[in-house]
Structures are given as C-alpha cells and as structure tokens.
Design a protein around this motif. Structure first.
Motif, short mmCIF file in Angstrom:
data_model
loop_
_atom_site.label_atom_id
_atom_site.label_comp_id
_atom_site.label_asym_id
_atom_site.label_seq_id
_atom_site.Cartn_x
_atom_site.Cartn_y
_atom_site.Cartn_z
N LEU A 198 -1.93 13.49 -18.74
CA LEU A 198 -2.79 12.74 -17.82
C LEU A 198 -4.13 12.36 -18.47
CD1 LEU A 198 -2.17 14.70 -14.50
CD2 LEU A 198 -1.07 12.60 -15.29
N LYS A 199 -4.49 11.09 -18.36
CA LYS A 199 -5.76 10.60 -18.90
C LYS A 199 -6.31 9.53 -17.96
CE LYS A 199 -7.86 8.71 -23.10
NZ LYS A 199 -7.62 8.19 -24.47
N GLU A 200 -7.51 9.78 -17.45
CA GLU A 200 -8.12 8.85 -16.49
C GLU A 200 -8.30 7.46 -17.12
OE1 GLU A 200 -11.69 10.61 -15.03
OE2 GLU A 200 -10.64 12.21 -13.95
N GLY A 201 -7.98 6.43 -16.31
CA GLY A 201 -8.09 5.05 -16.78
C GLY A 201 -6.82 4.53 -17.42
N LYS A 202 -5.81 5.39 -17.59
CA LYS A 202 -4.56 4.98 -18.23
C LYS A 202 -3.54 4.57 -17.18
CE LYS A 202 -1.05 6.67 -21.48
NZ LYS A 202 -0.58 7.82 -22.29
N LYS A 203 -2.65 3.58 -17.53
CA LYS A 203 -1.60 3.12 -16.63
C LYS A 203 -0.39 4.05 -16.71
CE LYS A 203 -1.88 -1.84 -15.78
NZ LYS A 203 -1.26 -3.14 -16.08
N TYR A 204 0.20 4.31 -15.54
CA TYR A 204 1.39 5.16 -15.48
C TYR A 204 2.42 4.53 -14.53
CZ TYR A 204 -1.40 8.87 -17.62
OH TYR A 204 -2.18 9.62 -18.48
N CYS A 205 3.69 4.88 -14.79
CA CYS A 205 4.79 4.54 -13.88
C CYS A 205 5.50 5.84 -13.51
CB CYS A 205 5.79 3.59 -14.53
SG CYS A 205 5.14 1.97 -14.90
N PHE A 206 5.73 6.03 -12.22
CA PHE A 206 6.41 7.23 -11.75
C PHE A 206 7.60 6.84 -10.86
CE2 PHE A 206 1.90 8.38 -12.16
CZ PHE A 206 1.99 9.46 -13.04
N TYR A 207 8.60 7.68 -10.88
CA TYR A 207 9.75 7.45 -10.01
C TYR A 207 10.03 8.71 -9.21
CZ TYR A 207 14.41 6.63 -8.24
OH TYR A 207 15.46 6.49 -7.40
N GLY A 208 10.37 8.55 -7.91
CA GLY A 208 10.71 9.70 -7.09
C GLY A 208 10.81 9.34 -5.63
N VAL A 209 10.90 10.36 -4.79
CA VAL A 209 11.01 10.17 -3.34
C VAL A 209 9.63 9.89 -2.76
CG1 VAL A 209 11.69 11.22 -1.14
CG2 VAL A 209 13.02 11.68 -3.22
N ILE A 210 9.51 8.78 -2.05
CA ILE A 210 8.23 8.39 -1.46
C ILE A 210 7.98 9.21 -0.19
CG2 ILE A 210 6.85 6.51 -0.51
CD1 ILE A 210 7.50 6.05 -3.40
N GLN A 211 6.83 9.91 -0.15
CA GLN A 211 6.42 10.67 1.03
C GLN A 211 5.00 10.23 1.42
OE1 GLN A 211 7.50 14.91 0.98
NE2 GLN A 211 8.44 14.57 -1.03
N ARG A 212 4.43 10.92 2.38
CA ARG A 212 3.05 10.64 2.79
C ARG A 212 2.19 11.86 2.52
NH1 ARG A 212 2.21 5.38 3.31
NH2 ARG A 212 0.38 5.81 4.64
N PHE A 213 0.98 11.60 1.97
CA PHE A 213 0.02 12.67 1.72
C PHE A 213 -1.37 12.09 1.95
CE2 PHE A 213 -2.83 15.08 -1.10
CZ PHE A 213 -2.54 16.38 -0.71
N ASN A 214 -2.14 12.75 2.82
CA ASN A 214 -3.47 12.23 3.18
C ASN A 214 -3.40 10.76 3.62
OD1 ASN A 214 -4.64 14.69 2.68
ND2 ASN A 214 -5.49 14.11 0.68
N SER A 215 -2.35 10.45 4.38
CA SER A 215 -2.14 9.11 4.95
C SER A 215 -1.85 8.04 3.91
CB SER A 215 -3.35 8.67 5.80
OG SER A 215 -3.57 9.59 6.85
#
Length: 764
Positions: A179-196
C-alpha cells in the motif's frame, strides 16, 4: 509444437469425413508442416492444394494416400494421462503432492479439471461481485468494538466514487508492504457496505489488464496455492493443449454444433468477456456438453457392444411348453399378478432361446420376485440342469432356502444351502452332490462362486440384491467355464437413468404391481422428544397380537457419534415392553444365534426385535406390522424404504414410525423423511433418492469396475444420456463392428480408452 501421430491421424479423418461441410484447405494448412515431414511428395501436393482451386475429390485422394504413411511411422505415445504433472515443475514441491492427493496426477487430469464457476472482472458497483478501482487516499489501523485490529484503506474512484478496502487479517508483508498513498489500485471481491460506502473485505489485487476479463474459479483444497495452480494450468495449456486427441467424429461435432476438443478446452479455461459464462458454469455450454456427451456415448457404445456379444453367445436353451406351466400350480398356491405373468413370459422366452439370458428383474419390496425366480428354477431343473441362487448375506440365503423348501416340499427337486457357516463335513457332501448333479437347486452366499464348487450342468444363476455384488464375483462364475442363463434381481428400484448407465447391457423386466390384499404401510414421523407417543402406540399394537421392529444405526454406543445404539436401547425397551419379549439382532451374532432369534421372533415369545440394518433384507416375518426407525435422519432414503418393506406383508394394517433428531436435522435429511412419509412407490422414491444423493452413492456401496464420471451427472444430464444412447444404437446398427472409415475415431477411442473398464462393467 509437434503433435503426436495419433492426433494427426484423427485430424485427417475429421477432414476426410467432413470435406463438403467445412474448409478442408484451412485445416490442412494448420497441419501442413507435420504432413510435409512424412514425405517429399506430400509436401509438393500440399503446396499445389494451397495455391490452386481443387475439388473435394482431389483432397480426398491426397488423404487416402496419407493414411498408410501414418500407419507405417512409429507412433509418439505421448498419452496425456501418462504424463505426470511434475513435468511442469522444475522442482518437486508440496503443492504437486497435494494436487496428486486431490486426484490431479497427470496432464490430462489437470487440463480436464474444469472451473465450477466464473467471475466477470468488470467495474459495476451494482454487481454482487465486482472490481473497485481507485487512488489510495489514506489507510489506518483501527480497533473494532471487540478490540481486534483492522486495516482500513480509503480510496477515490471514478465519478467521485469513494470506497473502502478492509483487512481483518494482515501483517507488514501483506498487504501493508503493497500500500502506497497516491497510487492507483484495482481490487476484486464481494461488494458490501461499510460506513455507508461500498467496501470489499479481503479483496484480490488485480491488474488493469485483468479488467473486462473472465476469471475461472476452480474447486481446490485449502492447502493448494491458487496462484501456483493457475500458473501450472496455464503452462499445461500452452504446452499440451493441441496434443489432445479428438474423440468425436466430424458428423457428431456437426450434428450438435460442438467445438473440437482443443477449442472446447480453451473456451472452458479461457473464456472471453462475451462468452456465456452462466452456460459454462451450469454445464450447458457446447464446450462442456461435448465432454459430457462423449463420456456417455462411449459408455453406451461399450454396454451395447457387450450386449451384442451376449446375444451372439450361445446359452443353455430349454424347451419349456405351456403344459409345463400348468403343473406349477401344485407348488404356487396363489395366482400370479398380471405384472408377474408378463415378466415370467419374458424370462421363459429367454430360457427357450439359444442366446444366453442376461436379464435384470426389478421389483419393489414384497412384489413377488422370489416366486418368479422359483418358477424359473423349477423349469430349469426339469430340463436336467442345475440352478445357483446367490444372495449377499447368510440371512437372505437362508430365507430363500426356507421359502424354496416350503414351496417345493411336494416335488422331488433336491435343494441345498451352502454358506460360510456350513460345517466342513456337510459342505464337502454338498460339493460332491453338486458336482455329480444330485441336487437341482443350490442356494448360498458368494461362497458358491468363490470356493471350489463345481456344477454338473449349471443352467441358471440367480443373483439376488445384485447391486450389492461387485462385477468381479459375477466374472468368477463365467471363468469357471459356465455360461448359465443369468437372472439378476433387485428390490432397489433403479431409475431409468441409472438403469441405462449401469445396466445398459442387460434386458430389464419390471414387476410394477403388488400382490392383491396388501394394505399400504402408513408412515409417520416423530421428533425424539415425542418418543413416548411411539412407545404408547407400539404397546397398543402388541396387545392386539402384532409384532414390532426397532431399528438403530449402531450396534453399541459410540463416543464419537451422537447416535442411538441397539444394545443400550435394547435394555431400555426390555424395561418398557417386558424383558422376555424383546430380542436383540445384529451383524456380530453367529449364524446359529441369528437363526434362533429370528425363529423365536417368528414363532416364539419374542414380540419386539431390536436390530441394526441387518434386517434390511432377508427377514420375512408376516406377523410384524410395526417398524420403528430411530435416528431416521442418518439413513438413506432407499435404505429407509427397504426397511419399511419388512412389514406390510399380510392383510393387516402396518405402520412405519420414523424418529428423528429435530435439533440436528439437515435440509436433505428432512427431505428424505418427508419423501418417505408421502410416498410408498419404490420407483418414485428411488428417483427422489437419486436427485438428493446423486449417482455416486445411490447404491450405498461403490461397485468395483464401474466408471467414475468425470464430466457427466446422470441426474442433470438425462437428456444427453438418452441422446447418447440413441446415437450409440444408430452407430452400431449401421456398423456393428465399427469398420467404416467414418467410425475410425469412435473405434480407436473405444478400444484405447475404455477397453479395460468395459471388460468389468459388462460382466453379466
């Protein structure tokens, strides 16, 4: 990559048999290098074909010239089933070991291990599983309400979409090091809700290039690293995909619009984003269906080929006349049902034929199969031949013996019983009588065929409850030099799909009605907490003079399994119903102990028989009208139906009471119990049982010699099974010896891939 000659030969036959329905020049060009190496003349002719407009006849002539060249060359025997997956790995490792333990041992195993589902890697916030793509704004390690640490990363995506990625299990190596702030990422997984906001917990890191692709998901044990498996599979596909031999002829591929084998495998493992992945996952896509069809087609071809061999094999032909049947009334004191008469006519036609009878007789519990076997036996003995009645247990063998003695006491037919418990001296005497032909009917367990028993003239072999016998035992009978007429009987009704699959080489007769006067058994289910109601009901029936079974899954108490056992409950039931009238029967008793106990239950003072499933077959007590099965949720549906079949054998009303543990009741167990309560038809029950359990364990024990179905499921694929059966019939009717050139692939595939299995599958 060089293709082996067998594969090359198959491709040439595909082109040759499909000249007018494809572009043969295109296919010839794809293998021109391999063909050119066979002969300089071929190279020149191929170049001529490539440059000029030629007729189909000219191409056909070239292919005809090529075939002998292939036959003269030494074949490259790169059978993919023989190439170990270690060939793909530079160094041995644990994953290879785990894969082999899982059943993936060869290149063939690896490439034919198909995904069970597919994920589309698309950016779609409304999808259940999706890709989230964005720039990491910040991440923090926070504590949950329970005090556990949580890695919480916050991202900004396209169109001002903000989302979270959460890890509950993490360390400095993963994913913190990535993890590095300002860097682009792509993630795959089950979409849930967290903090709305949208969130993925424990996502999969993917690359930009993975977006808008399809990811196949494979069933794998936890100890196999998924990334390593994908790398191994990709390596295998790259190196060996084009070495897969085509197993279906062109006319079949065209008829059903199936892709060829290499194309099908590529689509299965590497589908593009526009592919119908639902059809792939549901096994209805042509790429997968072709493997299902192929598996079932070659099984049917083998079964039908064996059946044709049976019909050519000379059996022992009898000369049964109508007047021979009239005299049977002296032995059978009741009229046969219409169904029994129909089945008997089919059997007599077989017995009078010069071909060897190989017939499966199906009939529900109590439908009268034994009487049919008895009549066939008497008719055979009257023609101066002997009969062997083979049963899976001593209890059932003795039951047959007693029934035959009772019915045939006025005849001059000599009947003997031989089992593992028969005393040595008596066994020697029976063997001598059997060898000299003194006895006409010999009844026993598998000892009849395993020991050194010789028959003077074995004309009929009846194998009862034959699904419990492996094909090896039946093969032993043939190897003794006998070709008797074979009558296989089962009280486990077999659904059509299973009958076609496992008994497609046999003729099948069905007794589909019960003798008149029988009342349908009333079946009720009780939770364990209501067991007192069961005891009260049984007490009332005992006072009327009836008898009861209490069935348990175990002989003695198990510390590991929380199930009721026969021994402990035997003592409890003695206290409830009376010490002198309750008996205990189980498989560990000696043959004499079982015999005495069953006799006491039938004729003596015992009114309640506590037992394990040893009574499932062979115990025939007409006075017993109550069957209580405790821990009913632990029994298979067909087994429950078999147990219920021990009662309802007289004109009185009988009752089957299923007692189950409501706290630990699975959904499947609930469906089994409901099915038994609602239905008494054995064939309908067998269909339900097959749907619930699947074909793999329908019989409870796996028969040796039967194939493992890698691609097909005969419940799901019944339509394809029927299609394969019809096609196999048509192929063999047109070309019984598979000698025509269009059947080259079929004949070679059948011989090379199935010959050893079919040798066992089709023993009669």
């Amino acid at each position: 990559m060089q293709k082996n000659l067998y594969n090359l030969k198959n491709k040439l036959y595909l082109i040759k048999n499909n000249l007018r329905n494809s572009n043969p020049k295109y296919y010839l060009k794809s293998i021109s290098d391999e063909l050119s190496r066979l002969s300089p003349n071929l190279k020149e002719k191929l170049e001529h074909i490539d440059k000029n407009n030629v007729t189909a006849n000219q191409i056909d002539s070239l292919l005809t010239e090529t075939m002998p060249l292939l036959s003269d060359k030494e074949e490259n025997n790169n059978n993919l089933s023989d190439i170990d997956i270690e060939e793909l790995s530079s160094t041995p490792n644990k994953t290879i070991k785990y894969l082999k333990k899982f059943g993936i041992k060869s290149i063939y195993d690896l490439i034919t291990h198909f995904p069970y589902k597919y994920d589309r890697l698309v950016v779609d916030i409304n999808s259940n599983e999706s890709v989230l793509k964005g720039i990491l704004l910040k991440y923090d390690i926070v504590r949950t309400k329970s005090g556990k640490k949580m890695l919480q990363a916050f991202f900004k995506g396209q169109n001002n979409l903000y989302f979270y990625i959460i890890w509950l299990h993490f360390n400095k190596n993963y994913p913190l090091s990535l993890l590095k702030e300002g860097k682009k990422y792509c993630f795959y997984g089950v979409i849930q809700r967290f903090n709305s906001r949208p969130a993925i917990f424990h996502p999969e890191f993917i690359n930009d290039s993975d977006i808008n692709t399809v990811k196949p998901i494979y069933q794998l044990p936890k100890n196999i690293k998924k990334k390593y498996f994908y790398n191994l599979l990709n390596s295998a596909l790259s190196k060996y995909l084009n070495m897969f031999e085509e197993t279906l002829p062109a006319k079949v591929l065209n008829k059903y619009s199936y892709p060829n084998v290499s194309e099908a495998l590529y689509v299965i493992h590497k589908p593009n984003i526009d592919e119908n992945i639902n059809a792939l996952a549901n096994k209805t896509h042509p790429a997968i269906e072709r493997f299902i069809y192929e598996e079932l087609l070659y099984l049917q071809l083998g079964l039908l080929t064996k059946k044709a061999d049976y019909e050519k094999s000379k059996g022992i032909a009898l000369n049964i006349k109508k007047q021979d049947l009239y005299s049977l009334k002296d032995f059978i004191p009741f009229p046969l049902t219409k169904s029994q008469k129909r089945v008997l006519a089919e059997i007599i036609n077989d017995l009078n034929s010069t071909k060897q009878m190989n017939r499966l007789l199906q009939g529900d519990v109590g439908s009268g199969k034994t009487v049919i076997a008895l009549i066939a036996s008497v008719l055979t003995v009257r023609e101066n031949h002997q009969v062997a009645i083979i049963a899976p247990t001593e209890v059932l063998a003795e039951q047959h013996y007693l029934n035959f003695i009772k019915y045939l006491e006025k005849s001059n037919i000599k009947i003997d019983l031989i089992t593992g418990s028969t005393p040595k001296k008596e066994k020697s005497e029976i063997k001598e009588k059997t060898k000299s032909g003194v006895n006409g009917i010999i009844i026993g367990t598998h000892a009849l065929i395993q020991e050194d028993i010789l028959f003077k003239s074995l004309g009929l072999a009846v194998v009862d409850e034959q699904h419990r016998f492996g094909v090896i035992q039946r093969k032993l009978l043939m190897e003794k030099g006998y070709r008797p007429n074979m009558l296989l009987m089962t009280a486990t009704p077999i659904p059509r799909s299973l009958a076609l699959t496992f008994y497609g080489d046999l003729d099948i007769s069905i007794i589909d009605e019960m003798p008149p006067g029988r009342k349908e058994v009333i079946t009720k289910a009780y939770e364990e907490k209501d067991i007192e109601k069961v005891y009260e009901f049984v007490s009332r029936e005992l006072k009327k003079g009836f008898k009861a079974y209490f069935i348990y899954p175990l002989i003695s108490e198990s510390e590991k399994i929380a199930l009721k056992d026969a021994t402990r409950n035997y003592e409890k039931l003695q206290n409830i119903f009376g010490r002198d009238i309750v008996g205990l029967l189980h498989g560990k008793l000696s043959a004499n102990e079982k015999r005495e106990l069953i006799s006491s239950f039938k004729y003596g003072k015992i009114k309640v028989l506590v037992s394990t499933t040893v009574v499932e077959v062979g115990v025939d007590i007409k006075e017993a009208t109550i069957m209580v099965i405790e821990n009913a949720e632990r029994f298979g549906l067909s087994q429950l139906h078999q147990l219920r079949g021990r009662i309802g054998r007289n004109e009185y009303q009988s009752y089957c009471l299923l007692v189950y543990n409501g706290k630990n009741l699975s959904e499947e167990a609930r469906k089994r119990i409901e099915a038994l309560v609602k239905c008494s038809d054995g064939f309908k029950i067998s269909e339900t049982d097959l749907e619930l359990r699947g074909p793999g364990d329908f019989f409870g024990v796996k028969q040796s010699g039967l194939p493992d179905f890698k691609f097909s499921n005969i419940v799901r694929d019944l339509l394809i099974l029927n299609r394969a059966r019809k096609d196999a019939l048509d192929i063999l009717e047109d070309d019984p010896q598979l000698e025509k050139k269009e059947n080259f692939i079929i004949k070679n595939t059948l011989l090379n891939r199935w010959s050893k299995k079919l040798e066992l599958i089709n023993i009669g």
